[in-house]
Design a protein around this motif. Structure first.
Motif, PDB file in Angstrom:
ATOM      1  N   ALA A  63      15.441  -3.279  -9.604  1.00 59.29           N
ATOM      2  CA  ALA A  63      15.964  -2.670 -10.833  1.00 59.29           C
ATOM      3  C   ALA A  63      15.292  -3.290 -12.058  1.00 59.29           C
ATOM      4  CB  ALA A  63      17.475  -2.852 -10.903  1.00 59.29           C
ATOM      5  N   GLU A  64      15.079  -4.607 -12.006  1.00 62.93           N
ATOM      6  CA  GLU A  64      14.382  -5.268 -13.110  1.00 62.93           C
ATOM      7  C   GLU A  64      12.955  -4.762 -13.215  1.00 62.93           C
ATOM      8  OE1 GLU A  64      16.772  -9.555 -12.723  1.00 62.93           O
ATOM      9  OE2 GLU A  64      14.660  -9.393 -12.163  1.00 62.93           O
ATOM     10  N   TRP A  65      12.285  -4.607 -12.087  1.00 65.05           N
ATOM     11  CA  TRP A  65      10.916  -4.099 -12.104  1.00 65.05           C
ATOM     12  C   TRP A  65      10.850  -2.683 -12.646  1.00 65.05           C
ATOM     13  CZ3 TRP A  65      10.148  -6.566  -6.713  1.00 65.05           C
ATOM     14  CH2 TRP A  65       9.558  -7.832  -6.860  1.00 65.05           C
ATOM     15  N   PHE A  66      11.855  -1.864 -12.344  1.00 67.37           N
ATOM     16  CA  PHE A  66      11.860  -0.496 -12.860  1.00 67.37           C
ATOM     17  C   PHE A  66      11.799  -0.493 -14.383  1.00 67.37           C
ATOM     18  CE2 PHE A  66      14.778   2.883 -14.519  1.00 67.37           C
ATOM     19  CZ  PHE A  66      13.838   3.904 -14.503  1.00 67.37           C
ATOM     20  N   VAL A  67      12.644  -1.282 -15.018  1.00 64.78           N
ATOM     21  CA  VAL A  67      12.674  -1.313 -16.481  1.00 64.78           C
ATOM     22  C   VAL A  67      11.392  -1.929 -17.035  1.00 64.78           C
ATOM     23  CG1 VAL A  67      13.892  -2.164 -18.515  1.00 64.78           C
ATOM     24  CG2 VAL A  67      15.178  -1.428 -16.505  1.00 64.78           C
ATOM     25  N   SER A  68      10.969  -3.047 -16.464  1.00 67.63           N
ATOM     26  CA  SER A  68       9.793  -3.736 -17.004  1.00 67.63           C
ATOM     27  C   SER A  68       8.506  -2.955 -16.767  1.00 67.63           C
ATOM     28  CB  SER A  68       9.684  -5.149 -16.416  1.00 67.63           C
ATOM     29  OG  SER A  68       9.718  -5.130 -15.005  1.00 67.63           O
ATOM     30  N   LEU A  69       8.382  -2.303 -15.611  1.00 68.62           N
ATOM     31  CA  LEU A  69       7.215  -1.461 -15.361  1.00 68.62           C
ATOM     32  C   LEU A  69       7.210  -0.255 -16.294  1.00 68.62           C
ATOM     33  CD1 LEU A  69       7.057  -1.503 -11.454  1.00 68.62           C
ATOM     34  CD2 LEU A  69       5.324  -2.422 -13.012  1.00 68.62           C
ATOM     35  N   SER A  70       8.389   0.289 -16.567  1.00 73.06           N
ATOM     36  CA  SER A  70       8.483   1.405 -17.511  1.00 73.06           C
ATOM     37  C   SER A  70       8.006   0.971 -18.895  1.00 73.06           C
ATOM     38  CB  SER A  70       9.921   1.915 -17.590  1.00 73.06           C
ATOM     39  OG  SER A  70      10.345   2.440 -16.353  1.00 73.06           O
ATOM     40  N   MET A  71       8.364  -0.227 -19.291  1.00 72.05           N
ATOM     41  CA  MET A  71       7.899  -0.755 -20.577  1.00 72.05           C
ATOM     42  C   MET A  71       6.383  -0.869 -20.598  1.00 72.05           C
ATOM     43  SD  MET A  71      10.821  -3.700 -21.143  1.00 72.05           S
ATOM     44  CE  MET A  71       9.939  -4.482 -22.495  1.00 72.05           C
ATOM     45  N   CYS A  72       5.806  -1.348 -19.501  1.00 74.11           N
ATOM     46  CA  CYS A  72       4.349  -1.493 -19.424  1.00 74.11           C
ATOM     47  C   CYS A  72       3.634  -0.154 -19.532  1.00 74.11           C
ATOM     48  CB  CYS A  72       3.950  -2.176 -18.110  1.00 74.11           C
ATOM     49  SG  CYS A  72       4.438  -3.898 -17.965  1.00 74.11           S
ATOM     50  N   VAL A  73       4.136   0.843 -18.803  1.00 71.21           N
ATOM     51  CA  VAL A  73       3.495   2.157 -18.818  1.00 71.21           C
ATOM     52  C   VAL A  73       3.673   2.829 -20.175  1.00 71.21           C
ATOM     53  CG1 VAL A  73       3.431   4.441 -17.753  1.00 71.21           C
ATOM     54  CG2 VAL A  73       3.766   2.411 -16.333  1.00 71.21           C
ATOM     55  N   LEU A  74       4.853   2.697 -20.766  1.00 70.41           N
ATOM     56  CA  LEU A  74       5.076   3.245 -22.098  1.00 70.41           C
ATOM     57  C   LEU A  74       4.136   2.604 -23.112  1.00 70.41           C
ATOM     58  CD1 LEU A  74       8.970   3.347 -22.019  1.00 70.41           C
ATOM     59  CD2 LEU A  74       7.487   5.333 -22.354  1.00 70.41           C
ATOM     60  N   ALA A  75       3.944   1.296 -23.010  1.00 73.58           N
ATOM     61  CA  ALA A  75       3.006   0.609 -23.902  1.00 73.58           C
ATOM     62  C   ALA A  75       1.582   1.108 -23.677  1.00 73.58           C
ATOM     63  CB  ALA A  75       3.085  -0.903 -23.681  1.00 73.58           C
ATOM     64  N   LEU A  76       1.202   1.304 -22.419  1.00 70.78           N
ATOM     65  CA  LEU A  76      -0.133   1.797 -22.097  1.00 70.78           C
ATOM     66  C   LEU A  76      -0.396   3.153 -22.746  1.00 70.78           C
ATOM     67  CD1 LEU A  76      -2.774   1.766 -20.434  1.00 70.78           C
ATOM     68  CD2 LEU A  76      -1.480   2.747 -18.536  1.00 70.78           C
ATOM     69  N   LEU A  77       0.582   4.056 -22.676  1.00 74.26           N
ATOM     70  CA  LEU A  77       0.413   5.380 -23.280  1.00 74.26           C
ATOM     71  C   LEU A  77       0.250   5.281 -24.788  1.00 74.26           C
ATOM     72  CD1 LEU A  77       3.045   7.380 -21.209  1.00 74.26           C
ATOM     73  CD2 LEU A  77       0.556   7.472 -20.993  1.00 74.26           C
ATOM     74  N   LYS A  78       1.000   4.397 -25.414  1.00 72.55           N
ATOM     75  CA  LYS A  78       0.878   4.214 -26.865  1.00 72.55           C
ATOM     76  C   LYS A  78      -0.471   3.612 -27.233  1.00 72.55           C
ATOM     77  CE  LYS A  78       5.870   3.363 -27.526  1.00 72.55           C
ATOM     78  NZ  LYS A  78       6.354   3.436 -26.143  1.00 72.55           N
ATOM     79  N   LEU A  79      -0.964   2.682 -26.416  1.00 77.57           N
ATOM     80  CA  LEU A  79      -2.210   1.983 -26.712  1.00 77.57           C
ATOM     81  C   LEU A  79      -3.444   2.869 -26.571  1.00 77.57           C
ATOM     82  CD1 LEU A  79      -1.421  -1.435 -25.004  1.00 77.57           C
ATOM     83  CD2 LEU A  79      -1.767  -1.056 -27.446  1.00 77.57           C
ATOM     84  N   GLN A  80      -3.294   4.028 -25.933  1.00 80.84           N
ATOM     85  CA  GLN A  80      -4.421   4.943 -25.827  1.00 80.84           C
ATOM     86  C   GLN A  80      -4.847   5.465 -27.194  1.00 80.84           C
ATOM     87  OE1 GLN A  80      -4.411   7.486 -21.901  1.00 80.84           O
ATOM     88  NE2 GLN A  80      -2.339   7.412 -22.694  1.00 80.84           N
ATOM     89  N   ASP A  81      -3.901   5.601 -28.100  1.00 81.35           N
ATOM     90  CA  ASP A  81      -4.205   6.074 -29.460  1.00 81.35           C
ATOM     91  C   ASP A  81      -3.166   5.471 -30.395  1.00 81.35           C
ATOM     92  OD1 ASP A  81      -4.823   7.366 -31.803  1.00 81.35           O
ATOM     93  OD2 ASP A  81      -4.957   9.369 -30.921  1.00 81.35           O
ATOM     94  N   VAL A  82      -3.422   4.234 -30.793  1.00 79.04           N
ATOM     95  CA  VAL A  82      -2.432   3.486 -31.579  1.00 79.04           C
ATOM     96  C   VAL A  82      -2.201   4.137 -32.941  1.00 79.04           C
ATOM     97  CG1 VAL A  82      -1.904   1.266 -32.645  1.00 79.04           C
ATOM     98  CG2 VAL A  82      -2.981   1.324 -30.403  1.00 79.04           C
ATOM     99  N   GLN A  83      -3.262   4.668 -33.539  1.00 85.55           N
ATOM    100  CA  GLN A  83      -3.124   5.237 -34.878  1.00 85.55           C
ATOM    101  C   GLN A  83      -2.237   6.479 -34.876  1.00 85.55           C
ATOM    102  OE1 GLN A  83      -4.071   3.675 -37.648  1.00 85.55           O
ATOM    103  NE2 GLN A  83      -4.677   2.060 -36.217  1.00 85.55           N
TER     104      GLN A  83
END
Length: 259
Positions: free
Chosen positions: A125-145
């Protein structure tokens, strides 16, 4: 037994050039064949041939489909003709969020099974939340501006301190990675608590108090995900995860050591 003569016929004109193979032409051909049409497939192999075809039929794009001598149009027109849905690029959708959380849930189950032999564990359950945070960050980092421009529409801290809109994906990513590892909790948990808490308050104020209709920047700047319940849930999950990571060592001191 159905013969080729009994099958309906369609004529397709599509671009097939050395440097360009029209993907919508392939989709149109596949769609016609899957619906039982015998396709007379005409290739437009040069720019000159394509321009001449467009001028002759007074059309702006290819591919073009003809059925019973009547021009149906391009790929989207063909889908409408066959009674199929056509994607509206401006329509809002929760599909990106559903796909993201579905995949991170499966990843967490897989990790839990690999590490403990059971897919359903507290660590999973902890990995679910933390992995979701990582993937969400990855999507944002594709185009930060682009992300930051959308984020500035509603985040309270970003409105007061603009650089926070650019820093947010990095902060979310760092917190997520550290939580996946279960390392530096003294830093990652408070970080997630702060950014998640600010995000939750910002979304609640914009959507439920001010009744604004906005797109969510949660899965990057190019999405059509509406700002609302899902965005609020994402931030509350981050807050809950942070509180859990801070409380678990006190309430259950041997929990992670046993895994």
């Amino acid at each position: 037994m159905t013969t080729s003569a009994a099958r309906p016929r369609a004529v397709l004109y599509r671009m097939v050039m050395p440097g360009h193979l029209c993907p919508f032409g392939l989709k149109a051909r596949h769609l016609l064949r899957s619906r039982g049409y015998e396709v007379e497939d005409h290739w437009l192999e040069t720019r000159e041939a394509t321009d001449a075809f467009k001028a002759e039929h007074d059309v702006r794009t290819t591919p073009q489909v003809f059925i019973d001598g009547v021009r149906i149009g391009g790929h989207d027109d063909l889908r409408r003709f066959l009674g199929l849905k056509v994607r509206d690029p401006k329509a809002t959708t929760y599909r990106p969020v559903a796909a993201l959380f579905g995949m991170t849930a499966l990843m967490a189950l897989a990790l839990s099974y690999a590490m403990t032999g059971s897919p359903l564990t507290i660590r999973g359950a902890e990995w679910f939340v933390s992995l979701s945070m990582c993937v969400l960050a990855l999507l944002k980092l594709q185009d930060v501006q682009t992300f930051s421009s959308m984020f500035l529409n509603y985040d309270l801290l970003a409105k007061r301190w603009v650089p926070y809109a650019t820093l947010y994906p990095f902060l979310e990513g760092v917190a997520g990675v550290l939580m996946v590892a279960g390392a530096l909790t003294w830093f990652s948990a408070p970080l997630a608590l702060v950014i998640g808490g600010i995000g939750a308050v910002s979304v609640f104020k914009a959507v439920y108090l001010e009744k604004r209709t906005l797109k969510c920047a949660c899965v990057g700047g190019g999405s059509n995900v509406p700002l609302g319940f899902v965005s609020l849930t994402e931030n509350l999950m981050m807050v809950a995860m942070a509180l859990w990571m801070l409380a678990a060592p006190v309430l259950w001191p041997g929990l992670h050591a046993a895994m």
